[in-house]
Design an enzyme around this catalytic site. Sequence first.
Site, PDB file in Angstrom:
ATOM      1  CB  CYS A 151      -0.959  -0.034   1.178  1.00 32.78           C
ATOM      2  SG  CYS A 151      -0.212  -0.541   2.747  1.00 32.78           S
TER       3      CYS A 151
HETATM    4  N1  LIG Z   1      -4.347  -4.144   4.945  1.00 38.11           N
HETATM    5  C1  LIG Z   1      -3.805  -3.468   3.948  1.00 38.11           C
HETATM    6  O1  LIG Z   1      -3.989  -2.241   3.821  1.00 38.11           O
HETATM    7  C2  LIG Z   1      -2.953  -4.174   2.926  1.00 38.11           C
HETATM    8  C3  LIG Z   1      -2.509  -3.453   1.816  1.00 38.11           C
HETATM    9  C4  LIG Z   1      -1.696  -4.091   0.868  1.00 38.11           C
HETATM   10  C5  LIG Z   1      -1.347  -5.419   1.061  1.00 38.11           C
HETATM   11  N2  LIG Z   1      -1.760  -6.078   2.157  1.00 38.11           N
HETATM   12  C6  LIG Z   1      -1.352  -7.466   2.315  1.00 38.11           C
HETATM   13  O2  LIG Z   1      -2.474  -8.305   2.054  1.00 38.11           O
HETATM   14  C7  LIG Z   1      -2.417  -9.466   2.877  1.00 38.11           C
HETATM   15  C8  LIG Z   1      -3.705  -9.524   3.708  1.00 38.11           C
HETATM   16  O3  LIG Z   1      -3.766  -8.348   4.489  1.00 38.11           O
HETATM   17  P1  LIG Z   1      -4.965  -8.027   5.477  1.00 38.11           P
HETATM   18  O4  LIG Z   1      -4.737  -6.645   5.958  1.00 38.11           O
HETATM   19  O5  LIG Z   1      -6.253  -8.390   4.848  1.00 38.11           O
HETATM   20  O6  LIG Z   1      -4.639  -9.046   6.664  1.00 38.11           O
HETATM   21  P2  LIG Z   1      -5.636  -9.618   7.764  1.00 38.11           P
HETATM   22  O7  LIG Z   1      -6.758  -8.687   7.966  1.00 38.11           O
HETATM   23  O8  LIG Z   1      -4.782  -9.960   8.944  1.00 38.11           O
HETATM   24  O9  LIG Z   1      -6.184 -10.970   7.107  1.00 38.11           O
HETATM   25  C9  LIG Z   1      -5.368 -12.092   6.888  1.00 38.11           C
HETATM   26  C10 LIG Z   1      -6.183 -13.252   6.364  1.00 38.11           C
HETATM   27  O10 LIG Z   1      -5.330 -14.387   6.277  1.00 38.11           O
HETATM   28  C11 LIG Z   1      -5.831 -15.449   7.102  1.00 38.11           C
HETATM   29  N3  LIG Z   1      -4.674 -16.017   7.831  1.00 38.11           N
HETATM   30  C12 LIG Z   1      -3.982 -15.449   8.820  1.00 38.11           C
HETATM   31  N4  LIG Z   1      -2.945 -16.249   9.185  1.00 38.11           N
HETATM   32  C13 LIG Z   1      -3.011 -17.336   8.403  1.00 38.11           C
HETATM   33  C14 LIG Z   1      -2.260 -18.520   8.311  1.00 38.11           C
HETATM   34  N5  LIG Z   1      -1.187 -18.739   9.076  1.00 38.11           N
HETATM   35  N6  LIG Z   1      -2.619 -19.418   7.399  1.00 38.11           N
HETATM   36  C15 LIG Z   1      -3.680 -19.229   6.625  1.00 38.11           C
HETATM   37  N7  LIG Z   1      -4.460 -18.145   6.683  1.00 38.11           N
HETATM   38  C16 LIG Z   1      -4.122 -17.186   7.555  1.00 38.11           C
HETATM   39  C17 LIG Z   1      -6.826 -14.826   8.049  1.00 38.11           C
HETATM   40  O11 LIG Z   1      -7.869 -15.725   8.216  1.00 38.11           O
HETATM   41  P3  LIG Z   1      -8.320 -16.354   9.587  1.00 38.11           P
HETATM   42  O12 LIG Z   1      -7.580 -15.647  10.676  1.00 38.11           O
HETATM   43  O13 LIG Z   1      -9.820 -16.148   9.602  1.00 38.11           O
HETATM   44  O14 LIG Z   1      -7.959 -17.749   9.395  1.00 38.11           O
HETATM   45  C18 LIG Z   1      -7.350 -13.654   7.229  1.00 38.11           C
HETATM   46  O15 LIG Z   1      -8.390 -14.085   6.399  1.00 38.11           O
HETATM   47  C19 LIG Z   1      -1.158  -9.319   3.743  1.00 38.11           C
HETATM   48  O16 LIG Z   1      -0.086 -10.009   3.171  1.00 38.11           O
HETATM   49  C20 LIG Z   1      -0.893  -7.822   3.725  1.00 38.11           C
HETATM   50  O17 LIG Z   1       0.465  -7.498   3.925  1.00 38.11           O
HETATM   51  C21 LIG Z   1      -2.592  -5.506   3.090  1.00 38.11           C
END
Ligand SMILES: NC(=O)c1ccc[n+]([C@@H]2O[C@H](COP(=O)([O-])OP(=O)(O)OC[C@H]3O[C@@H](n4cnc5c(N)ncnc54)[C@H](OP(=O)(O)O)[C@@H]3O)[C@@H](O)[C@H]2O)c1
Length: 341
Positions: A151
């Site tokens: 981001c």
């Molecule tokens: N947030 C942002 O603004 C943003 C921007 C750009 C990129 N990203 C990237 O996009 C990805 C997701 O970000 P997010 O902000 O949506 O994160 P998040 O809210 O923490 O969600 C992570 C997801 O992954 C699952 N998860 C967590 N640990 C896991 C594991 N060990 N094995 C399998 N599933 C797992 C969780 O599901 P459960 O806990 O329900 O199993 C949840 O659905 C990350 O790599 C982040 O760096 C995020």
Amino acid sequence: MTIRVGIVGATGYAGEALLDILLRHPSAAVTGVYSRNENPRPFAEIFPRFKGRTGIICSRLDVKKIAEDTDVVFLSLPHTVSMELVPYLMKAGKKVIDLSADYRLHDLAVYQRFYNVKHTDARNVKQAVYGLPELYRAKIKTAGLIANPGCYPTAAILALFPLLALGVAEHSPLIIDAKSGVSGAGKKLTEEMMFSEVYDDFKAYKVNVHQHAPEINQELTRVSGKKTGVIFVPHLLPLARGILETIYLRSLPGQKRSTGSLVSLYKKFYKTEPFVRIKDAGSFPRLKETAGTNFCDIGIQADGADIIVISAIDNLIKGAAGQAVQNFNIMYGFPETTALL
Ligand SMILES: NC(=O)c1ccc[n+]([C@@H]2O[C@H](COP(=O)([O-])OP(=O)(O)OC[C@H]3O[C@@H](n4cnc5c(N)ncnc54)[C@H](OP(=O)(O)O)[C@@H]3O)[C@@H](O)[C@H]2O)c1
């Protein structure tokens, strides 16, 4: 043509935003959403705002089932988890759009230093395309694996790309003063992300050691052909979402610029880009104007040799899910703005 789409990590912030967008997409059928949840449950039971929009079940993450159910997989997982799944999915002939950092950095020693883990899938790093459409649209069209940008890097690279690609400004230092809302850190529970800690406060963190600095340097060095020197200081805003970056740099010696000339240069440079909006001289981006959209807004101010560029995005849309769908549209030849305007 309808493409079968899967979202892995659908219960996270970016995954939920992906489902929201993809349900509006006329050529995407969401055929699977997955999380670590042991018991399959209707997604709309987990997130009642989806009631009446989808009856899809959130299934337990099972890579074989994902490969059976889908043609293209959006991985919205923490870094290191993605690189466990990608080799299998690629072998199964799936297209993958990975939102994590696992396939963004070409230098695996740098990955290891900033993410504190050894990379286990060097082979696929080589073929991944950095999914910033404004830079790599042609490569994205034929890619099998997209490394969706971070981001902060999205806002920084789009802000600096014209000046560096056209050789208008010094490559170092590029001073990036960045601010993000708390959803940028994902959903995990930590004390520092609690409402009572974040609310009514404002602070810097990971000062010039943040993992997005090497990503910004990598891409700006590639597009400009000269090594860039980013000084990157992120801050945490007491808001749910949005990124605003104020970037300071200098014109090349003897090349003083006016605000008007740089605003014209940016408008011409991004004329055909559907998701980059350049502010008129004297006007600057606001988080409220990009919230919930796939736009990156950019404002420019120049005074002699000093140049200031300000950019804003919604971290969950242009910074994550929206950009991922923009890449999906390019990969499958759909109009790039489908489901995003
Ligand atoms: N947030 C942002 O603004 C943003 C921007 C750009 C990129 N990203 C990237 O996009 C990805 C997701 O970000 P997010 O902000 O949506 O994160 P998040 O809210 O923490 O969600 C992570 C997801 O992954 C699952 N998860 C967590 N640990 C896991 C594991 N060990 N094995 C399998 N599933 C797992 C969780 O599901 P459960 O806990 O329900 O199993 C949840 O659905 C990350 O790599 C982040 O760096 C995020």
